[in-house]
Structures are given as C-alpha cells and as structure tokens.
Design a protein around this motif. Structure first.
Motif, PDB file in Angstrom:
ATOM      1  N   GLU A 138       0.809  -1.223   0.000  1.00 54.50           N
ATOM      2  CA  GLU A 138       0.000   0.000   0.000  1.00 54.50           C
ATOM      3  C   GLU A 138       0.844   1.275   0.000  1.00 54.50           C
ATOM      4  N   LEU A 139       2.165   1.135   0.223  1.00 58.04           N
ATOM      5  CA  LEU A 139       3.059   2.294   0.192  1.00 58.04           C
ATOM      6  C   LEU A 139       3.746   2.468  -1.163  1.00 58.04           C
ATOM      7  N   LEU A 140       3.408   1.612  -2.111  1.00 55.19           N
ATOM      8  CA  LEU A 140       3.951   1.762  -3.461  1.00 55.19           C
ATOM      9  C   LEU A 140       3.263   2.939  -4.161  1.00 55.19           C
ATOM     10  N   PRO A 141       3.840   3.451  -5.245  1.00 52.98           N
ATOM     11  CA  PRO A 141       3.247   4.596  -5.946  1.00 52.98           C
ATOM     12  C   PRO A 141       1.806   4.330  -6.372  1.00 52.98           C
ATOM     13  N   THR A 142       0.966   5.345  -6.214  1.00 55.99           N
ATOM     14  CA  THR A 142      -0.427   5.238  -6.636  1.00 55.99           C
ATOM     15  C   THR A 142      -0.523   5.408  -8.153  1.00 55.99           C
ATOM     16  N   THR A 143      -1.711   5.177  -8.671  1.00 59.58           N
ATOM     17  CA  THR A 143      -1.932   5.358 -10.107  1.00 59.58           C
ATOM     18  C   THR A 143      -1.638   6.797 -10.521  1.00 59.58           C
ATOM     19  N   VAL A 144      -2.054   7.744  -9.684  1.00 59.45           N
ATOM     20  CA  VAL A 144      -1.808   9.162  -9.981  1.00 59.45           C
ATOM     21  C   VAL A 144      -0.313   9.456  -9.970  1.00 59.45           C
ATOM     22  N   ALA A 170       7.908  -1.555  -9.342  1.00 60.85           N
ATOM     23  CA  ALA A 170       7.096  -2.316  -8.389  1.00 60.85           C
ATOM     24  C   ALA A 170       5.688  -1.727  -8.314  1.00 60.85           C
ATOM     25  N   GLY A 171       5.599  -0.401  -8.369  1.00 59.39           N
ATOM     26  CA  GLY A 171       4.286   0.239  -8.374  1.00 59.39           C
ATOM     27  C   GLY A 171       3.494  -0.106  -9.627  1.00 59.39           C
ATOM     28  N   ARG A 172       4.158  -0.120 -10.774  1.00 54.98           N
ATOM     29  CA  ARG A 172       3.475  -0.476 -12.022  1.00 54.98           C
ATOM     30  C   ARG A 172       3.029  -1.933 -11.997  1.00 54.98           C
ATOM     31  N   ALA A 173       3.878  -2.802 -11.446  1.00 60.16           N
ATOM     32  CA  ALA A 173       3.518  -4.225 -11.376  1.00 60.16           C
ATOM     33  C   ALA A 173       2.290  -4.421 -10.487  1.00 60.16           C
ATOM     34  N   ARG A 174       2.229  -3.689  -9.374  1.00 56.66           N
ATOM     35  CA  ARG A 174       1.062  -3.795  -8.485  1.00 56.66           C
ATOM     36  C   ARG A 174      -0.189  -3.286  -9.184  1.00 56.66           C
ATOM     37  N   ARG A 175      -0.066  -2.203  -9.939  1.00 52.81           N
ATOM     38  CA  ARG A 175      -1.220  -1.668 -10.656  1.00 52.81           C
ATOM     39  C   ARG A 175      -1.719  -2.677 -11.685  1.00 52.81           C
ATOM     40  N   ARG A 176      -0.781  -3.312 -12.424  1.00 55.43           N
ATOM     41  CA  ARG A 176      -1.192  -4.318 -13.420  1.00 55.43           C
ATOM     42  C   ARG A 176      -1.886  -5.491 -12.748  1.00 55.43           C
ATOM     43  N   SER A 177      -1.353  -5.903 -11.584  1.00 54.31           N
ATOM     44  CA  SER A 177      -1.946  -7.024 -10.870  1.00 54.31           C
ATOM     45  C   SER A 177      -3.369  -6.700 -10.413  1.00 54.31           C
ATOM     46  N   ARG A 178      -3.554  -5.492  -9.896  1.00 59.04           N
ATOM     47  CA  ARG A 178      -4.890  -5.085  -9.444  1.00 59.04           C
ATOM     48  C   ARG A 178      -5.855  -4.994 -10.626  1.00 59.04           C
ATOM     49  N   THR A 179      -5.371  -4.521 -11.771  1.00 59.77           N
ATOM     50  CA  THR A 179      -6.218  -4.433 -12.961  1.00 59.77           C
ATOM     51  C   THR A 179      -6.674  -5.817 -13.397  1.00 59.77           C
ATOM     52  N   ARG A 180      -5.742  -6.779 -13.362  1.00 62.49           N
ATOM     53  CA  ARG A 180      -6.106  -8.160 -13.753  1.00 62.49           C
ATOM     54  C   ARG A 180      -7.138  -8.734 -12.787  1.00 62.49           C
TER      55      ARG A 180
END
Length: 205
Positions: A138-144, A170-180
């Motif tokens: 939750e401390l990784l970069p947000t989408t914004v 790592a932030g981009r990877a988390r965003r992709r994972s959440r999108t999936r």
C-alpha cells in the motif's frame, strides 16, 4: 564566523591561479557542459517544502563514467570534494552550499531543473517511507503518482538510481496485478449473470 564562511565560499569561485573570477569557462568547457549539468543535478536537491536547493552527496555508482571524470577534475579545482562513506563507497559533493547560488551557471541549472528536482525529492521520500515500512504494497506509488512519473521517466529516466526505477516498476507491477484482478471479478460476475436459470424470469412459471 559569518565573514570567514563567506570568504571560504567565495574562494571556491576563484581559479587556483587567482586569475579567473568564475569557473564557468575554465572548469566546464562547452564539450563537457551537458555531462556537467547532469552531474550537478545529482549533487543538489530541493528538500520537501523548501524554497532553496541544497547540496547532496552522491555515490559514484549514481554517475556515468564521463560525469565521474568531470567530478574528479572539479575536485582538483576545489569546487567539489570526493571521499568515501562508512561502507567505503566513493562519494562526491559540492565543496560549499554557497556554490549553488554563487556560481551563475549552477544557479541557472538549478532553476531550470527545479521541477524535476522537486519531483525526484518527493519520489525519494516516498521510496524511503516504503523501505522503512517493510515494503508494504500500500506504500507503493499510486496510479496518480505513476502517471506523473511517466513524463520524467521518458525524459530523464537515466538520472534516476536503479533503486528508484525498481520502486516505480514495483508500483506499475502492483497496478497491473490489481487491474487483472478487477477484470477477473467482472468476468466471473458476467458468467454468474448469464447462468441465472431462465425459470426465474417473469412469465416462465
């Protein structure tokens, strides 16, 4: 004492021979100007909430070979100082913080790069918080934050450290994972709706 400090700072702007009042042409020839600007971008920072930039110690690993060569030359001219940190890693920093405003060329570079320096300082602050927070997702970069980083990654990604680039990735990877995961939930919901028995529809009883 203030007077002594001022004299020390001013002496950094005078060539070793005492013949030149500014290091611009003598220490940074035109063919080294771009690399020198990138070097000094690593040696200054804009602290969060501060109006003026401050000096920063950089590790040799953060610099390209050409930048390190320039740093060694400027250290000989007493504009920079090189050394080693507690782990034995080679470092370099400005001899005096007064150089940032006292050397016209560096002051201009700092002003032109201010937006990038402010963004990079915020990035480093957020990355440190993530590191000290046990790398909590939750401390990784947000989408914004990732959207705001895209411009700088495209234009000046080579000026970020490997750790900073890993943090953004790592932030981009988390965003992709959440999108999936979101897509998978909607797919399951769609299947459930399709399979609702037709007998439940009006007029089928």
């Amino acid at each position: 004492m203030p007077a002594a400090s001022s004299c020390t700072a001013c002496s950094c702007l005078i060539s070793p021979t005492g013949s030149s009042p500014t290091p611009d042409g003598e220490y940074v020839p035109p063919h080294d100007e771009e690399a020198a600007q990138r070097l000094f971008t690593q040696l200054i920072r804009v602290p969060l909430g501060a109006a003026a930039p401050a000096r920063r110690m950089a590790h040799r690993a953060e610099l390209k070979q050409e930048q390190w060569r320039i740093a060694q030359r400027l250290a000989t001219a007493r504009l920079l100082v090189t050394g080693r940190d507690a782990e034995g890693t080679e470092t370099v920093e400005l001899t005096h913080e007064a150089l940032i405003s006292g050397w016209g060329r560096l002051a201009a570079w700092a002003a032109n790069d201010r937006s990038f320096l402010v963004w990079r300082e915020a990035l480093r602050h957020d990355m440190d918080r993530w590191e000290h927070g046990g790398r909590a997702p939750e401390l990784l970069p947000t989408t914004v934050a990732l959207a705001g980083a895209q411009q700088w990654l495209s234009e000046r990604g080579d000026e970020l450290s490997e750790a900073e680039r890993r943090y953004l990735e790592a932030g981009r990877a988390r965003r992709r994972s959440r999108t999936r995961r979101h897509r998978a939930r909607f797919s399951v919901l769609g299947l459930v709706l399709v399979r609702i028995p037709s007998a439940t529809a009006p007029g089928t009883r």
